[in-house]
Scaffold this active site. Structure first.
Site, PDB file in Angstrom:
ATOM      1  N   ASN A 220       0.660  -1.312  -0.017  1.00 38.71           N
ATOM      2  CA  ASN A 220       0.042  -0.218   0.142  1.00 38.71           C
ATOM      3  C   ASN A 220       0.774   1.150   0.129  1.00 38.71           C
ATOM      4  O   ASN A 220       2.062   1.175  -0.034  1.00 38.71           O
ATOM      5  CB  ASN A 220      -1.048  -0.236   1.449  1.00 38.71           C
ATOM      6  CG  ASN A 220      -0.145  -0.051   2.424  1.00 38.71           C
ATOM      7  OD1 ASN A 220       0.559   0.878   2.781  1.00 38.71           O
ATOM      8  ND2 ASN A 220      -0.314  -1.174   3.212  1.00 38.71           N
ATOM      9  N   ASP A 289      -4.700  -5.731   4.946  1.00 36.79           N
ATOM     10  CA  ASP A 289      -5.946  -6.435   5.702  1.00 36.79           C
ATOM     11  C   ASP A 289      -5.895  -7.733   4.959  1.00 36.79           C
ATOM     12  O   ASP A 289      -6.656  -8.656   5.625  1.00 36.79           O
ATOM     13  CB  ASP A 289      -7.079  -5.780   5.280  1.00 36.79           C
ATOM     14  CG  ASP A 289      -7.286  -4.263   6.179  1.00 36.79           C
ATOM     15  OD1 ASP A 289      -6.786  -4.515   6.952  1.00 36.79           O
ATOM     16  OD2 ASP A 289      -7.787  -3.363   5.500  1.00 36.79           O
ATOM     17  N   LYS A 299       8.638 -18.194  -8.881  1.00 34.18           N
ATOM     18  CA  LYS A 299       8.197 -16.927  -9.861  1.00 34.18           C
ATOM     19  C   LYS A 299       7.008 -17.685 -10.763  1.00 34.18           C
ATOM     20  O   LYS A 299       7.218 -18.300 -11.483  1.00 34.18           O
ATOM     21  CB  LYS A 299       9.087 -16.229 -10.565  1.00 34.18           C
ATOM     22  CG  LYS A 299       8.536 -15.174 -11.229  1.00 34.18           C
ATOM     23  CD  LYS A 299       9.487 -14.351 -12.275  1.00 34.18           C
ATOM     24  CE  LYS A 299       8.923 -13.360 -12.968  1.00 34.18           C
ATOM     25  NZ  LYS A 299       9.614 -12.869 -14.042  1.00 34.18           N
ATOM     26  N   PHE A 334      -4.488   3.974  14.482  1.00 29.51           N
ATOM     27  CA  PHE A 334      -4.767   5.152  13.396  1.00 29.51           C
ATOM     28  C   PHE A 334      -5.914   4.643  12.544  1.00 29.51           C
ATOM     29  O   PHE A 334      -6.282   3.605  12.461  1.00 29.51           O
ATOM     30  CB  PHE A 334      -3.544   5.251  12.422  1.00 29.51           C
ATOM     31  CG  PHE A 334      -2.570   6.126  12.957  1.00 29.51           C
ATOM     32  CD1 PHE A 334      -1.706   6.013  14.241  1.00 29.51           C
ATOM     33  CD2 PHE A 334      -2.269   7.443  12.402  1.00 29.51           C
ATOM     34  CE1 PHE A 334      -0.845   6.789  14.783  1.00 29.51           C
ATOM     35  CE2 PHE A 334      -1.695   8.440  12.933  1.00 29.51           C
ATOM     36  CZ  PHE A 334      -0.730   7.996  13.956  1.00 29.51           C
ATOM     37  N   LYS A 348     -14.026   2.235  14.930  1.00 24.65           N
ATOM     38  CA  LYS A 348     -12.901   1.529  15.155  1.00 24.65           C
ATOM     39  C   LYS A 348     -12.243   1.591  16.465  1.00 24.65           C
ATOM     40  O   LYS A 348     -11.933   0.347  16.934  1.00 24.65           O
ATOM     41  CB  LYS A 348     -11.749   2.151  14.152  1.00 24.65           C
ATOM     42  CG  LYS A 348     -11.574   1.542  12.709  1.00 24.65           C
ATOM     43  CD  LYS A 348     -10.756   1.966  11.795  1.00 24.65           C
ATOM     44  CE  LYS A 348     -11.162   1.508  10.612  1.00 24.65           C
ATOM     45  NZ  LYS A 348     -10.449   2.078   9.586  1.00 24.65           N
ATOM     46  N   LYS A 352     -12.349  -2.235  18.028  1.00 22.10           N
ATOM     47  CA  LYS A 352     -10.901  -2.746  18.559  1.00 22.10           C
ATOM     48  C   LYS A 352     -10.632  -2.656  19.876  1.00 22.10           C
ATOM     49  O   LYS A 352      -9.554  -3.446  20.379  1.00 22.10           O
ATOM     50  CB  LYS A 352     -10.198  -2.133  17.396  1.00 22.10           C
ATOM     51  CG  LYS A 352     -10.310  -2.369  16.122  1.00 22.10           C
ATOM     52  CD  LYS A 352      -9.005  -1.897  15.138  1.00 22.10           C
ATOM     53  CE  LYS A 352      -9.436  -1.933  13.585  1.00 22.10           C
ATOM     54  NZ  LYS A 352      -8.186  -2.169  12.942  1.00 22.10           N
TER      55      LYS A 352
HETATM   56  N1  CTP Z   1      -4.388  -2.684  11.733  1.00 23.13           N
HETATM   57  C1  CTP Z   1      -3.600  -3.587  12.376  1.00 23.13           C
HETATM   58  N2  CTP Z   1      -3.622  -4.944  12.036  1.00 23.13           N
HETATM   59  C2  CTP Z   1      -4.343  -5.165  10.670  1.00 23.13           C
HETATM   60  C3  CTP Z   1      -5.125  -4.102  10.054  1.00 23.13           C
HETATM   61  C4  CTP Z   1      -4.999  -2.799  10.804  1.00 23.13           C
HETATM   62  O1  CTP Z   1      -3.188  -3.446  13.513  1.00 23.13           O
HETATM   63  N3  CTP Z   1      -4.495  -6.328  10.038  1.00 23.13           N
HETATM   64  C5  CTP Z   1      -4.111  -1.411  12.513  1.00 23.13           C
HETATM   65  C6  CTP Z   1      -3.500  -0.108  11.733  1.00 23.13           C
HETATM   66  O2  CTP Z   1      -2.388  -0.231  12.289  1.00 23.13           O
HETATM   67  C7  CTP Z   1      -4.155   0.992  12.301  1.00 23.13           C
HETATM   68  C8  CTP Z   1      -5.609   0.468  12.358  1.00 23.13           C
HETATM   69  O3  CTP Z   1      -5.454  -1.012  12.751  1.00 23.13           O
HETATM   70  O4  CTP Z   1      -3.751   1.361  13.753  1.00 23.13           O
HETATM   71  C9  CTP Z   1      -6.789   0.915  11.480  1.00 23.13           C
HETATM   72  O5  CTP Z   1      -6.338   0.402  10.200  1.00 23.13           O
HETATM   73  P1  CTP Z   1      -7.181   0.592   8.969  1.00 23.13           P
HETATM   74  O6  CTP Z   1      -6.599  -0.032   7.814  1.00 23.13           O
HETATM   75  O7  CTP Z   1      -7.547   2.029   9.018  1.00 23.13           O
HETATM   76  O8  CTP Z   1      -8.383  -0.064   9.557  1.00 23.13           O
HETATM   77  P2  CTP Z   1      -8.837  -1.447   9.260  1.00 23.13           P
HETATM   78  O9  CTP Z   1      -9.090  -2.117  10.526  1.00 23.13           O
HETATM   79  O10 CTP Z   1      -8.176  -2.204   8.142  1.00 23.13           O
HETATM   80  O11 CTP Z   1     -10.591  -1.350   8.650  1.00 23.13           O
HETATM   81  P3  CTP Z   1     -11.099  -0.764   7.438  1.00 23.13           P
HETATM   82  O12 CTP Z   1     -10.231  -1.588   6.228  1.00 23.13           O
HETATM   83  O13 CTP Z   1     -12.595  -1.357   7.402  1.00 23.13           O
HETATM   84  O14 CTP Z   1     -10.865   0.700   7.085  1.00 23.13           O
END
Ligand code: CTP
Length: 413
Positions: A220, A289, A299, A334, A348, A352
């Site tokens: 990302n 995610d 490969k 975040f 969130k 969480k």
């Molecule tokens: N985070 C995490 N582990 C994951 C995904 C996210 O620890 N597998 C944490 C990130 O470090 C951040 C927070 O969760 O502090 C929110 O991440 P974000 O990508 O905004 O949220 P998601 O939980 O992925 O939800 P969504 O994709 O629905 O926005």
């Protein structure tokens, strides 16, 4: 609190060890010395024998009002000038840093008074390179620069322009004013109030890379800048910091214990194993995610194995796992959103179980990936605080203020 921090906290003049190497720009080190003195610093000088071919030690002795350390033997007042000066300095500043001295610093070579003293320094080291463009561009020099940066050595310059040898290109010593300003900024960090002293923090930062095969991965746009700024600010405020970094090309903030990871699963493992040692975790990483369910061990060849679709599986949520384990520790996360920022952030926070969510709207140019500013809202049980757009170091301080207050509430600070 270290001897150095104690001194800084007591309000004595900041101490800079100026290390002058043998390059034509050595004369500019005199002006750097003057600039530091004007700003209230006490300066001591160490020089190489080559530097003395360009500017005499008598000049630096007169300017600094102290003997120049150019020999490990016979320095007045101590039989071990390198240890004495290394422990004395709040900051070591190398002007001009030659390719040779940078190579020695990278390799840990201590074969004269200057390099031995720099090796004996427990303080941050700021290096201002000055050399010929080809020497600067040489693969060996660039590898040494990368090694030094990765260890937390900071660089100011070099600039581009016409060099003393007549060549045009990179390698020119940064302007004196810039070198002095960079040194003073570092000293400012040293003299900041240590309101996080005693706190152990875990900061994760950057993206993760999820392997499709040994060559390809899903990633990302995160650059890690926000998390690294938090780590740097926390260190300047006296915290001990574990920095768990995804694949980013950022220098390690001075004093951080950095662990590099690649995938979400790697990051999870390292964060879980460190969590028992910290008072707070700040999860700024953009953890993937989803990850490929079955990464190939070779490969994938497009002629034989089509890549029309990749089966993905959800990764574990590190933030949620840390929250479930936290007890009286503080956990902040975040939320990077493009719409309904505050509603998503609060959702969130609750889902969480975090103490704080730092919400930023990544669709705005001033708070998007890679920007040097951020516009965040701090969302917690106490309410929502929308902050203005600010440079990342200030945003980092605002996040740390909130974490500090929570640590105090829990009696962990
Ligand atoms: N985070 C995490 N582990 C994951 C995904 C996210 O620890 N597998 C944490 C990130 O470090 C951040 C927070 O969760 O502090 C929110 O991440 P974000 O990508 O905004 O949220 P998601 O939980 O992925 O939800 P969504 O994709 O629905 O926005």
């Amino acid at each position: 609190m270290s001897e150095r921090d104690r001194g800084a906290a007591e309000g004595r003049a900041p101490r800079v060890l100026l290390a002058v190497c043998g390059g034509i720009a050595a004369y500019k080190a005199c002006e750097v010395l003057r600039g530091l003195q004007k700003a209230g610093c006490e300066v001591r000088v160490t020089m190489t024998a080559d530097a003395e071919r360009f500017v005499g030690a008598a000049t630096f002795e007169a300017l600094s009002g102290a003997p120049v350390a150019d020999d490990l033997y016979g320095y007045p007042g101590t039989p071990i000038p390198h240890v004495e000066l290394g422990g004395w300095a709040d900051l070591a500043l190398v002007v001009p840093a030659t390719a040779n001295v940078m190579a020695k610093l990278a390799a840990g070579i201590a074969d004269d008074c200057l390099t031995t003293t720099l090796l004996a320094c427990a303080c941050p080291v700021l290096v201002a390179p000055g050399m010929n463009v080809h020497m600067w561009r040489a693969a060996a020099t660039q590898a040494n620069v990368a090694t030094l940066r990765a260890r937390g050595t900071l660089l100011v310059g070099p600039d581009s322009g016409r060099l003393a040898c007549g060549d045009v290109g990179e390698g020119k010593l940064a302007p004196v004013g810039e070198i002095v300003a960079a040194a003073l900024e570092l000293i400012g960090d040293l003299t900041r109030p240590k309101d996080l002293a005693g706190a152990h923090l875990l900061v994760n930062a950057g993206p993760t890379h999820e392997a499709i095969d040994p060559v390809r991965y899903i990633a990302n746009r995160s650059t890690g800048k926000m998390g690294f700024a938090i780590a740097a600010a926390a260190l300047a405020r006296g915290a001990e910091v574990w920095l768990v970094a995804g694949p980013v090309s950022l220098p390690t903030p001075f004093g951080a214990r950095r662990l590099n990871v690649t995938s979400a699963e790697d990051m999870r493992g390292v964060c879980l194993s460190l969590f028992g040692h910290v008072d707070a975790a700040i999860c700024s990483a953009a953890v993937a995610d989803y990850t490929p369910a079955r990464p190939a061990d070779h490969k994938l060849k497009k002629s034989r194995e089509r890549l029309d679709a990749i089966e993905l599986t959800e990764t574990a949520d590190i933030l949620a796992e840390l929250c479930a384990l936290k007890g009286d520790r503080v956990v902040a996360g975040f939320a990077a959103e493009t719409d309904e920022l505050l509603a998503h952030a609060r959702e969130k926070l609750e889902r969480k179980g975090a103490d704080l969510i730092v919400a930023n709207d990544v669709s705005r140019p001033e708070s998007t990936f890679g920007a040097d500013t951020n516009r965040v809202a701090l969302v917690s049980a106490a309410g929502t605080e929308q902050l203005e757009t600010m440079p990342l170091p200030q945003v980092a301080d605002a996040v740390l203020d909130a974490v500090r207050d929570l640590l105090r509430e829990r009696g962990r600070l």
